[in-house]
Enzyme design. Structure first.
Site, mmCIF file in Angstrom:
data_model
loop_
_atom_site.group_PDB
_atom_site.id
_atom_site.type_symbol
_atom_site.label_atom_id
_atom_site.label_comp_id
_atom_site.label_asym_id
_atom_site.label_seq_id
_atom_site.Cartn_x
_atom_site.Cartn_y
_atom_site.Cartn_z
ATOM 1 N N ALA A 1 -1.121 -7.836 5.883
ATOM 2 C CA ALA A 1 -0.425 -8.601 4.887
ATOM 3 C C ALA A 1 1.182 -8.502 4.997
ATOM 4 C CB ALA A 1 -0.830 -8.070 3.602
ATOM 5 N N ALA B 1 5.165 -5.145 7.260
ATOM 6 C CA ALA B 1 4.027 -5.145 6.710
ATOM 7 C C ALA B 1 4.001 -4.750 5.443
ATOM 8 C CB ALA B 1 3.008 -4.522 7.425
ATOM 9 N N ASP B 2 3.223 -4.904 4.320
ATOM 10 C CA ASP B 2 3.122 -4.433 2.931
ATOM 11 C C ASP B 2 1.474 -3.723 3.284
ATOM 12 O OD1 ASP B 2 5.109 -5.415 0.847
ATOM 13 O OD2 ASP B 2 5.172 -6.938 2.547
ATOM 14 N N ARG B 3 0.520 -4.368 4.103
ATOM 15 C CA ARG B 3 -0.694 -3.529 4.072
ATOM 16 C C ARG B 3 -1.140 -3.854 5.340
ATOM 17 N NH1 ARG B 3 -4.775 -1.763 -0.709
ATOM 18 N NH2 ARG B 3 -2.986 -2.122 -1.767
ATOM 19 N N VAL C 1 0.802 -1.133 0.121
ATOM 20 C CA VAL C 1 0.109 -0.047 0.014
ATOM 21 C C VAL C 1 1.014 1.132 -0.153
ATOM 22 C CG1 VAL C 1 -0.173 0.352 2.384
ATOM 23 C CG2 VAL C 1 -2.062 0.933 0.911
#
Length: 382
Positions: free
Chosen positions: A267, A257-259, A102
Site C-alpha cells: 500500500a 510504502a505505508d504497509r 503500519v
C-alpha cells in the site's frame, strides 16, 4: 539551502513543520500534547509513515517526561499498575490517527511491549517511565540511520540490475511517486533516499516525480526536497506516466510504502498502482523502499490492508499562492470542482500487487521473487 526537517525536538519542546502550507510558507507548529500530535497526523499537517510514527512516539515521551517533572506528580505514577492503566489507552488513541500506515502501529506496539517487559522485570514506576521515554525517542532517532542503509542497498542493487541488463549507461533516470524524503521521515528518506544516494555518488541523471492530483501535497513536497538537494528533476502529471515511459529512457520506478503485506503486496500513495501497471508494460523495474517496521507479517496479502478514505471535500480543494499579486506571497485555498457532484471517491492509498513489484528494499537488504513466483519471501529482509 538548509536541510529540510519534519520534526524538531529538544528536551520537552516538540515542533513540526506544517506541511499543509509548504512549499510556499514554512511554519513550525508546537506540539504540546498527545492530542496535538493526533490532530497533526490526522489532518496531514505531518505525513509519511515513518514521520508520523516518530511524532506519535516523541509526543508520548514528551507527555511522560513532563509528568515526571510535575509537582505534585500525577496519580498514574503511583504504581506500575496505575501507569499501565493510564498509558495503554493513550497509545491506542495515537494509533487511531491514520489506519493504513503500519509504522504508527509498530511504534505504539513497541512502546506497549516496553511497558510490559519493564513491569515484568519488577522495575519501579520511575524506571518504567524512563524506559518508555528512551524507547519513544529511539523510534525517531533510529530512522535516519536505517534510511541511509536502505538507500545504499537499493541504489547498488539498481545499478547492478541496469548493468546486468546490458544497458551501457553511466547515469540513471528514476521516477518516484509521492514524497518519501526528509519531510516524510526523520531524515534522508526512503525512496527519495535512494534517489539522493544515486545523486551523491554521481549516478543520477534526472529524478522524475508524479503530480498525483492537484490537491495532493506529496508531489509539491517532493519538488521542494529535490530543489533543496540540488537534484535535477522533472515533474509530470500522473496521467502522463505512460507517455513518459514511451518517449524517455526511465531505468526504474522507486516508491515508498505505508504497509507491506507478508506476500509483498504494498500500500502506498494513490497513483502508485497505476505507475506499477505501466512500468510492467514497459519492462521497467519497480522498487519499493521502506523500513522493516512497514512490513506487516500479520497480513497475508494486500486485500487485508485497511485503506484510509479521506474526507470528500479534500478532493475538491487546492492550496497555493495568488499569482501575480504585486510581489506579495498570499496563500489561498480554492474550490476546483462545481457544487452538486453526486459522489466523490477519495482514498489516500492503493495497493500494488506483489507480481508487479521487482524488488523490496529494507535496511537489511533487497528481496526479489524466486524464479517463477509471483509473491515475495520477505524473511531475509525483516
Amino acid at each position: 539551502m538548509a536541510p529540510l526537517i519534519s520534526i524538531r525536538s529538544s528536551n520537552d519542546k516538540l515542533e513540526i513543520v506544517n506541511q499543509l502550507l509548504l512549499p510556499h510558507v514554512t511554519e513550525f507548529l508546537p506540539i504540546e500534547s498527545v492530542e496535538d500530535a493526533h490532530d497533526a497526523i490526522k489532518t496531514m499537517k505531518i505525513r509519511g509513515a515513518p514521520a508520523i510514527a516518530s511524532l506519535a512516539a516523541l509526543s508520548f515521551s514528551q507527555y511522560l517526561s513532563r509528568a515526571l517533572k510535575a509537582s505534585p506528580q500525577p496519580d498514574f505514577l503511583a504504581s506500575p499498575e496505575a501507569l499501565k492503566n493510564h498509558v495503554e489507552p493513550i497509545l491506542a488513541y495515537l494509533y487511531t490517527a491514520r489506519p493504513t500506515a503500519v509504522n504508527l502501529g509498530a511504534a505504539t506496539r513497541r512502546l506497549t511491549n516496553t511497558l510490559s517487559s519493564s513491569i515484568a522485570a519488577g522495575k519501579d514506576t520511575q524506571f518504567i517511565v524512563t524506559d518508555l521515554i528512551l524507547e519513544g525517542n529511539a523510534v525517531a532517532d533510529e530512522d535516519v540511520g536505517r534510511n541511509r542503509e536502505m538507500a545504499k542497498w537499493g541504489g547498488e542493487w539498481l545499478l547492478k540490475r541496469v548493468k546486468d541488463s546490458g544497458k551501457d549507461v553511466s547515469v540513471l533516470n528514476v521516477m518516484t511517486v509521492c514524497n518519501t524524503g526528509s519531510l516524510a521521515t526523520s531524515g534522508y528518506g526512503t525512496a527519495l533516499g535512494l534517489i539522493t544516494y544515486l545523486h551523491e555518488t554521481g549516478k543520477l541523471d534526472k529524478a522524475y516525480y508524479t503530480q498525483t492530483a492537484p490537491y495532493h501535497q506529496g508531489s509539491r513536497l517532493t519538488a521542494l526536497e529535490l530543489l533543496t538537494l540540488n537534484i535535477p528533476s522533472v515533474m509530470i502529471c500522473d496521467t502522463m506516466v505512460g507517455s513518459l515511459f514511451q518517449h524517455h529512457d526511465i531505468h526504474a520506478v522507486v516508491v515508498g510504502a505505508d504497509r507491506i503485506a507478508k506476500n509483498g503486496d504494498t500500500a502506498n500513495k494513490i497513483g502508485t498502482y497505476n505507475a506499477a501497471v505501466i512500468a510492467a508494460r514497459h519492462n521497467i523495474p519497480f522498487i519499493v523502499v521502506a523500513p522493516i517496521s512497514t512490513v506487516d507479517l500479520d497480513i497475508e496479502h494486500g486485500s487485508k490492508i485497511p485503506i484510509e478514505q479521506r474526507p470528500p471535500l479534500e478532493a475538491c480543494l487546492v492550496r497555493g499562492v495568488l499569482y501575480p499579486n504585486d510581489g506579495k506571497t498570499e496563500q489561498v485555498q480554492v474550490m476546483i470542482t462545481p457544487p452538486g457532484i453526486e459522489g466523490i471517491y477519495n482514498p489516500s492509498f492503493d495497493v500494488t500487487p506483489a507480481e508487479l513489484i521487482t524488488a523490496i528494499v529494507t535496511e537489511k537488504g533487497v528481496a526479489v521473487k524466486a524464479e517463477g513466483e509471483s509473491v515475495f519471501d520477505l524473511t531475509p529482509i525483516v
